[in-house]
Scaffold this motif. Structure first.
Motif, PDB file in Angstrom:
ATOM      1  N   PHE A  29     -11.626   0.820   0.114  1.00  0.00           N
ATOM      2  CA  PHE A  29     -11.199  -0.572   0.120  1.00  0.00           C
ATOM      3  C   PHE A  29     -11.371  -1.278   1.452  1.00  0.00           C
ATOM      4  N   GLU A  30     -11.874  -0.585   2.476  1.00  0.00           N
ATOM      5  CA  GLU A  30     -12.063  -1.259   3.763  1.00  0.00           C
ATOM      6  C   GLU A  30     -13.187  -2.280   3.648  1.00  0.00           C
TER       7      GLU A  30
ATOM      8  N   GLY B 104      -8.411   5.600  -0.143  1.00  0.00           N
ATOM      9  CA  GLY B 104      -8.298   4.146  -0.196  1.00  0.00           C
ATOM     10  C   GLY B 104      -8.852   3.478   1.048  1.00  0.00           C
TER      11      GLY B 104
ATOM     12  N   ARG C   5     -13.209  -5.351   2.563  1.00  0.00           N
ATOM     13  CA  ARG C   5     -13.189  -5.990   1.239  1.00  0.00           C
ATOM     14  C   ARG C   5     -13.928  -5.155   0.197  1.00  0.00           C
ATOM     15  N   ALA C   6     -13.679  -3.848   0.202  1.00  0.00           N
ATOM     16  CA  ALA C   6     -14.236  -2.901  -0.782  1.00  0.00           C
ATOM     17  C   ALA C   6     -15.760  -2.882  -0.740  1.00  0.00           C
TER      18      ALA C   6
ATOM     19  N   LEU D  66     -17.371   0.025  -2.681  1.00  0.00           N
ATOM     20  CA  LEU D  66     -17.301  -0.137  -4.133  1.00  0.00           C
ATOM     21  C   LEU D  66     -18.272  -1.210  -4.622  1.00  0.00           C
TER      22      LEU D  66
ATOM     23  N   GLN E 128       0.827  -1.203   0.000  1.00  0.00           N
ATOM     24  CA  GLN E 128       0.000   0.000   0.000  1.00  0.00           C
ATOM     25  C   GLN E 128       0.860   1.251   0.000  1.00  0.00           C
TER      26      GLN E 128
END
Length: 136
Positions: free
Chosen positions: A117-118, A113, A120-121, A124, A14
């Protein structure tokens, strides 16, 4: 409590991509520089140095900052400033201004991010589900 090796590896990766992306974004020039080998070399040097510094930081009590999204963004921004300062001279005319701007952008990338992305995304995936449910 010591940080497991797998978590250290994730932190390194990262801390490698965020400064590299920030450096590619903040280095002056046209979009043609995105294909330039010297441009990529400088950005990768910044990312690698920042990743190594972050990895070394995991062996200190300051590693607790990586568990808080704002502390993480602050650490990433500062480490990116250091990495950018050492990897190449600035291009903005004012000493270290490019490193400061790159550090700020990298910290913002880390913060964004952490939200995207926390878990497991999760955010999103929810956005994608909402978009894919709409019918034309």
């Amino acid at each position: 409590m010591p940080i497991p090796l797998k978590r250290r590896l994730v932190l390194f990766v990262q801390r490698f991509w965020q400064p590299t992306s920030a450096c590619m974004t903040c280095m002056p020039g046209s979009l043609g520089n995105l294909l330039s080998i010297p441009h990529w070399t400088l950005a990768l040097q910044t990312g690698l140095l920042t990743g190594v510094l972050a990895l070394l930081l995991t062996f200190t009590p300051a590693a607790r900052l990586f568990s808080n999204r704002y502390g993480n963004a602050l650490v990433v921004g500062i480490l990116t400033m250091i990495g950018d300062s050492f990897s190449h001279p600035g291009h903005y005319g004012i000493p270290h201004l490019e490193a400061v701007v790159t550090g700020i952008v990298s910290g913002l990338f880390a913060l964004a991010g952490s939200y995207l992305f926390e878990d497991r995304a999760r955010r999103l995936r929810a956005l994608w589900a909402r978009i894919s449910r709409r019918q034309p």
